[in-house]
Write a protein that holds these residues in place. Structure first.
Motif, mmCIF file in Angstrom:
data_model
loop_
_atom_site.group_PDB
_atom_site.id
_atom_site.type_symbol
_atom_site.label_atom_id
_atom_site.label_comp_id
_atom_site.label_asym_id
_atom_site.label_seq_id
_atom_site.Cartn_x
_atom_site.Cartn_y
_atom_site.Cartn_z
ATOM 1 N N VAL A 1 0.882 -1.159 0.000
ATOM 2 C CA VAL A 1 0.000 0.000 0.000
ATOM 3 C C VAL A 1 0.928 1.219 0.000
ATOM 4 O O VAL A 1 1.300 1.730 1.035
ATOM 5 C CB VAL A 1 -0.975 -0.006 1.199
ATOM 6 C CG1 VAL A 1 -2.072 -1.022 0.990
ATOM 7 C CG2 VAL A 1 -0.265 -0.314 2.503
ATOM 8 N N HIS B 1 0.845 4.894 2.075
ATOM 9 C CA HIS B 1 -0.259 4.931 3.043
ATOM 10 C C HIS B 1 0.279 5.215 4.431
ATOM 11 O O HIS B 1 1.275 4.647 4.850
ATOM 12 C CB HIS B 1 -1.004 3.594 3.054
ATOM 13 C CG HIS B 1 -2.087 3.558 4.075
ATOM 14 N ND1 HIS B 1 -3.257 4.270 3.933
ATOM 15 C CD2 HIS B 1 -2.171 2.933 5.269
ATOM 16 C CE1 HIS B 1 -4.007 4.065 4.995
ATOM 17 N NE2 HIS B 1 -3.370 3.258 5.822
ATOM 18 N N TYR C 1 -6.659 1.896 3.158
ATOM 19 C CA TYR C 1 -6.012 2.385 1.955
ATOM 20 C C TYR C 1 -7.070 2.324 0.872
ATOM 21 O O TYR C 1 -7.670 1.270 0.647
ATOM 22 C CB TYR C 1 -4.817 1.489 1.591
ATOM 23 C CG TYR C 1 -4.212 1.809 0.245
ATOM 24 C CD1 TYR C 1 -3.353 2.887 0.091
ATOM 25 C CD2 TYR C 1 -4.502 1.038 -0.867
ATOM 26 C CE1 TYR C 1 -2.795 3.188 -1.140
ATOM 27 C CE2 TYR C 1 -3.953 1.332 -2.102
ATOM 28 C CZ TYR C 1 -3.102 2.411 -2.229
ATOM 29 O OH TYR C 1 -2.560 2.704 -3.463
#
Length: 135
Positions: A76, A79, A87
């Motif tokens: 991710v 994030h 996310y």
């Protein structure tokens, strides 16, 4: 579409039972994965960073396969968990996937193009493609 980011074992027990996509930002043990599946019966995808994905045992892979839960590697990017526990995959990416699909592009071509442009893992793009087609 949103992915629940879990950064510690303790968080598994506080998850919403309706979570469908979870990213584990720690190296999970077999017990952690069993707990996750038990606490989130509707889970469809567990995403792990590449280095953690390689350490998952064959028995857990078989267990997840039998439960029809996808185990994919991915990240991710950018994030910050302290700001938001989810996310979000931008709707623009999902729209682009839809457009490419309606243009008749092959699944492989869509996966390659989107993963190159968005830093999403091809397996996650494939999951979005499948979910979006059935939705």
């Amino acid at each position: 579409m949103k992915i629940r980011v879990v950064s510690s074992r303790d968080e598994i027990f506080t998850l919403n039972p309706n979570e469908r996509i979870v990213h584990l930002a720690f190296r999970p043990s077999n017990k952690d994965i069993f707990s996750l599946v038990e606490n989130c019966p509707k889970i469809e995808v567990i995403q792990l960073p590449k280095s953690y994905r390689r350490t998952v045992s064959k028995s857990i892979e078989m267990f997840l396969e039998m439960q029809r839960i996808q185990l994919i590697e991915g990240d991710v990017w950018g994030h910050r968990k302290d700001i938001n526990e989810y996310y979000r995959i931008p709707s623009s990416i999902i729209e682009e996937i839809r457009e490419l699909k309606t243009e008749g592009k092959s699944t492989e071509a869509i996966e390659e193009k989107i993963s190159r442009e968005s830093k999403l893992n091809p397996q996650m793009v494939a999951y979005i493609l499948r979910k979006d087609v059935t939705a």
